[in-house]
Design an enzyme around this catalytic site. Structure first.
Site, PDB file in Angstrom:
ATOM      1  N   CYS A 111      46.351  45.422  38.665  1.00 27.78           N
ATOM      2  CA  CYS A 111      46.163  43.984  38.840  1.00 27.78           C
ATOM      3  C   CYS A 111      44.854  43.699  39.587  1.00 27.78           C
ATOM      4  O   CYS A 111      43.778  44.023  39.087  1.00 27.78           O
ATOM      5  CB  CYS A 111      47.387  43.359  39.504  1.00 27.78           C
ATOM      6  N   HIS A 125      51.429  44.768  35.606  1.00 22.48           N
ATOM      7  CA  HIS A 125      52.135  45.505  36.653  1.00 22.48           C
ATOM      8  C   HIS A 125      53.080  46.524  36.017  1.00 22.48           C
ATOM      9  O   HIS A 125      54.188  46.167  35.645  1.00 22.48           O
ATOM     10  CB  HIS A 125      52.941  44.536  37.531  1.00 22.48           C
ATOM     11  N   GLU A 181      54.795  48.728  37.404  1.00 23.65           N
ATOM     12  CA  GLU A 181      55.988  48.894  38.248  1.00 23.65           C
ATOM     13  C   GLU A 181      57.013  47.791  38.020  1.00 23.65           C
ATOM     14  O   GLU A 181      58.154  47.909  38.466  1.00 23.65           O
ATOM     15  CB  GLU A 181      55.576  48.969  39.725  1.00 23.65           C
TER      16      GLU A 181
END
Length: 193
Positions: free
Chosen positions: A77, A175, A177
């Site tokens: 990001c 992202h 994650e």
């Protein structure tokens, strides 16, 4: 294998740490130059505003260290955006690893772009086992312009670079994650580099 998540006060580090734990990797959170240099893998996260994040990097002298790293480095990001030449956000000079600029989405679309979007034109080992048009989770108002270092693109008003690579440096706008199984697979691929 030692994985370090750079902790410079501008990252979503806990969610990345938990995502790595799910892959069986206990990452270290650190802003210590020597610890970062000695890591096998480095993750450079970022959430927030570009100029204040860059100020934090300069205060800890990480702005000089990150571009010299020789192990695989993954910017996520804002981390990826700071690896570019510059950002319109706060008129910020970046680390200059990627030869592209970060600009704001036009006023014709809602910003920030929040939610799921697809990635296309996937290239390289970071995307091994990831299918074209896979959905990833994004939250951003600025984007990296397309360049010859682009290894994935997305479209939101215009097509932009959703992933970049140069040598041992990788960057993703999304992202991983927070991007379910596909995002977890991308993190796993990075750890295998």
């Amino acid at each position: 294998m030692k994985t370090v998540i750079i902790n410079y006060g501008a990252g979503n580090i806990q969610s990345i740490k938990f995502a790595l734990q799910r892959l069986g990797v206990e990452a270290v959170l650190s802003n210590d130059v020597e610890e970062i240099r000695k890591a096998d893998k480095v993750i450079f996260p970022g959430v927030g505003e570009a100029s204040s994040a860059m100020k934090k990097l300069r205060e800890s002298e990480l702005d000089n260290i990150i571009p010299t790293l020789t192990q695989p480095v993954l910017g996520i990001c804002l981390g990826m955006q700071l690896m570019c030449k510059s950002s319109e956000e706060g008129n910020t000079q970046g680390l200059g690893i990627f030869n592209t600029e970060v600009v704001r989405f036009s006023s014709t679309v809602k910003v920030p772009q929040i939610g799921w979007n697809t990635i296309q034109n996937l290239e390289g080992s970071l995307f091994e086992g990831i299918r074209e048009n896979e959905y990833m989770y994004l939250v951003h108002s600025y984007y990296a312009k397309k360049s010859n270092e682009m290894i994935a693109e997305s479209e939101y008003d215009i097509k932009y670079a959703s992933a970049l690579q140069k040598d041992n440096f990788y960057g993703v706008q999304f992202h991983p994650e927070k991007s379910s199984k596909a995002g977890s697979k991308i993190l796993e691929n990075f750890l295998k580099l």
